[in-house]
Design a protein around this motif. Structure first.
Motif, PDB file in Angstrom:
ATOM      1  N   LEU A  67      15.359  -3.465 -34.479  1.00  0.00           N
ATOM      2  CA  LEU A  67      14.456  -2.832 -35.434  1.00  0.00           C
ATOM      3  C   LEU A  67      15.136  -1.748 -36.264  1.00  0.00           C
ATOM      4  N   GLY A  68      16.371  -1.385 -35.895  1.00  0.00           N
ATOM      5  CA  GLY A  68      17.101  -0.358 -36.630  1.00  0.00           C
ATOM      6  C   GLY A  68      16.552   1.040 -36.416  1.00  0.00           C
ATOM      7  N   ILE A  69      16.103   1.307 -35.184  1.00  0.00           N
ATOM      8  CA  ILE A  69      15.513   2.612 -34.866  1.00  0.00           C
ATOM      9  C   ILE A  69      16.167   3.181 -33.607  1.00  0.00           C
ATOM     10  N   PRO A  70      16.080   4.497 -33.411  1.00  0.00           N
ATOM     11  CA  PRO A  70      16.564   5.073 -32.160  1.00  0.00           C
ATOM     12  C   PRO A  70      15.625   4.699 -31.011  1.00  0.00           C
ATOM     13  N   VAL A  71      16.176   4.384 -29.858  1.00  0.00           N
ATOM     14  CA  VAL A  71      15.348   4.007 -28.711  1.00  0.00           C
ATOM     15  C   VAL A  71      14.408   5.154 -28.316  1.00  0.00           C
ATOM     16  N   ALA A  72      14.797   6.384 -28.552  1.00  0.00           N
ATOM     17  CA  ALA A  72      13.956   7.538 -28.214  1.00  0.00           C
ATOM     18  C   ALA A  72      12.620   7.492 -28.941  1.00  0.00           C
ATOM     19  N   TYR A  73      12.615   6.921 -30.143  1.00  0.00           N
ATOM     20  CA  TYR A  73      11.378   6.803 -30.917  1.00  0.00           C
ATOM     21  C   TYR A  73      10.316   6.027 -30.138  1.00  0.00           C
ATOM     22  N   LEU A  74      10.725   5.017 -29.411  1.00  0.00           N
ATOM     23  CA  LEU A  74       9.789   4.168 -28.678  1.00  0.00           C
ATOM     24  C   LEU A  74       9.089   4.899 -27.534  1.00  0.00           C
ATOM     25  N   TYR A  75       9.688   5.959 -27.050  1.00  0.00           N
ATOM     26  CA  TYR A  75       9.145   6.664 -25.889  1.00  0.00           C
ATOM     27  C   TYR A  75       8.518   8.024 -26.214  1.00  0.00           C
ATOM     28  N   CYS A  76       8.692   8.509 -27.424  1.00  0.00           N
ATOM     29  CA  CYS A  76       8.222   9.845 -27.776  1.00  0.00           C
ATOM     30  C   CYS A  76       6.697   9.882 -27.864  1.00  0.00           C
ATOM     31  N   ASP A  77       6.089  10.813 -27.110  1.00  0.00           N
ATOM     32  CA  ASP A  77       4.625  10.882 -27.075  1.00  0.00           C
ATOM     33  C   ASP A  77       4.020  11.841 -28.102  1.00  0.00           C
ATOM     34  N   ASP A  78       4.836  12.453 -28.916  1.00  0.00           N
ATOM     35  CA  ASP A  78       4.368  13.355 -29.960  1.00  0.00           C
ATOM     36  C   ASP A  78       4.621  12.686 -31.313  1.00  0.00           C
ATOM     37  N   ASP A  79       3.562  12.451 -32.073  1.00  0.00           N
ATOM     38  CA  ASP A  79       3.688  11.709 -33.328  1.00  0.00           C
ATOM     39  C   ASP A  79       4.631  12.371 -34.331  1.00  0.00           C
ATOM     40  N   ARG A  80       4.525  13.662 -34.479  1.00  0.00           N
ATOM     41  CA  ARG A  80       5.394  14.359 -35.444  1.00  0.00           C
ATOM     42  C   ARG A  80       6.852  14.289 -35.019  1.00  0.00           C
ATOM     43  N   LEU A  81       7.104  14.529 -33.742  1.00  0.00           N
ATOM     44  CA  LEU A  81       8.466  14.458 -33.236  1.00  0.00           C
ATOM     45  C   LEU A  81       9.004  13.034 -33.334  1.00  0.00           C
ATOM     46  N   ALA A  82       8.162  12.049 -33.074  1.00  0.00           N
ATOM     47  CA  ALA A  82       8.583  10.652 -33.188  1.00  0.00           C
ATOM     48  C   ALA A  82       9.036  10.345 -34.608  1.00  0.00           C
ATOM     49  N   GLU A  83       8.290  10.828 -35.590  1.00  0.00           N
ATOM     50  CA  GLU A  83       8.682  10.595 -36.985  1.00  0.00           C
ATOM     51  C   GLU A  83      10.001  11.289 -37.308  1.00  0.00           C
ATOM     52  N   LEU A  84      10.201  12.493 -36.754  1.00  0.00           N
ATOM     53  CA  LEU A  84      11.483  13.179 -36.963  1.00  0.00           C
ATOM     54  C   LEU A  84      12.622  12.401 -36.331  1.00  0.00           C
ATOM     55  N   ILE A  85      12.401  11.889 -35.129  1.00  0.00           N
ATOM     56  CA  ILE A  85      13.423  11.083 -34.452  1.00  0.00           C
ATOM     57  C   ILE A  85      13.758   9.865 -35.303  1.00  0.00           C
ATOM     58  N   LEU A  86      12.732   9.224 -35.820  1.00  0.00           N
ATOM     59  CA  LEU A  86      12.926   8.044 -36.655  1.00  0.00           C
ATOM     60  C   LEU A  86      13.726   8.398 -37.901  1.00  0.00           C
ATOM     61  N   LYS A  87      13.345   9.475 -38.558  1.00  0.00           N
ATOM     62  CA  LYS A  87      14.030   9.874 -39.793  1.00  0.00           C
ATOM     63  C   LYS A  87      15.468  10.302 -39.518  1.00  0.00           C
ATOM     64  N   LEU A  88      15.702  11.018 -38.433  1.00  0.00           N
ATOM     65  CA  LEU A  88      17.068  11.403 -38.081  1.00  0.00           C
ATOM     66  C   LEU A  88      17.898  10.187 -37.712  1.00  0.00           C
ATOM     67  N   GLY A  89      17.258   9.218 -37.087  1.00  0.00           N
ATOM     68  CA  GLY A  89      17.969   8.013 -36.692  1.00  0.00           C
ATOM     69  C   GLY A  89      18.471   7.194 -37.853  1.00  0.00           C
ATOM     70  N   ILE A  90      17.815   7.299 -38.993  1.00  0.00           N
ATOM     71  CA  ILE A  90      18.244   6.529 -40.159  1.00  0.00           C
ATOM     72  C   ILE A  90      18.895   7.414 -41.232  1.00  0.00           C
ATOM     73  N   ALA A  91      19.004   8.687 -40.939  1.00  0.00           N
ATOM     74  CA  ALA A  91      19.598   9.623 -41.904  1.00  0.00           C
ATOM     75  C   ALA A  91      21.109   9.422 -41.998  1.00  0.00           C
ATOM     76  N   LYS A  92      21.629   9.846 -43.093  1.00  0.00           N
ATOM     77  CA  LYS A  92      23.071   9.816 -43.290  1.00  0.00           C
ATOM     78  C   LYS A  92      23.694  10.998 -42.543  1.00  0.00           C
ATOM     79  N   LYS A  93      24.975  10.848 -42.212  1.00  0.00           N
ATOM     80  CA  LYS A  93      25.675  11.871 -41.440  1.00  0.00           C
ATOM     81  C   LYS A  93      25.580  13.247 -42.109  1.00  0.00           C
ATOM     82  N   LYS A  94      25.681  13.301 -43.418  1.00  0.00           N
ATOM     83  CA  LYS A  94      25.612  14.585 -44.131  1.00  0.00           C
ATOM     84  C   LYS A  94      24.241  15.234 -43.913  1.00  0.00           C
TER      85      LYS A  94
END
Length: 107
Positions: A67-94
């Motif tokens: 799915l191209g996502i961090p595995v942590a996203y699948l387990y995060c029980d906080d919606d806002r934090l999950a979205e941050l994990i998702l966005k960081l997982g697809i963010a560029k290194k910079k």
């Protein structure tokens, strides 16, 4: 007659469904992507999404990769934090370095 309560959808199941639907991937295709038999892949993914079965962690890792996502996203029980994990997982290194600087995180 007694009514059987439907199992509550797990965080994992909800996040898995959201991630799969976000990219428009059918259940059967996702199952095949992670190595499941084509004939049972849709049913297996459906069971994970509805919470009827719990995916082993190794399977969760394969699902996340497909799915191209961090595995942590699948387990995060906080919606806002999950979205941050998702966005960081697809963010560029910079971008990640900029976030780390804001948070005072030093590797």
């Amino acid at each position: 007659m007694s009514k059987h309560a439907e199992p509550e959808i797990s965080i994992f199941g909800r996040r898995l469904r959201e991630a799969r639907q976000r990219i428009g991937m059918p259940q059967d295709k996702l199952g095949v992507e992670i190595g499941l038999d084509e004939g049972s892949s849709s049913a297996r993914i459906s069971r994970y999404e509805t919470g009827k079965h719990e995916a082993p962690y190794a399977t969760a890792q394969k699902l996340a990769k497909a799915l191209g996502i961090p595995v942590a996203y699948l387990y995060c029980d906080d919606d806002r934090l999950a979205e941050l994990i998702l966005k960081l997982g697809i963010a560029k290194k910079k971008q990640i370095c900029e976030v780390e600087a804001i948070l005072g995180y030093d590797l």
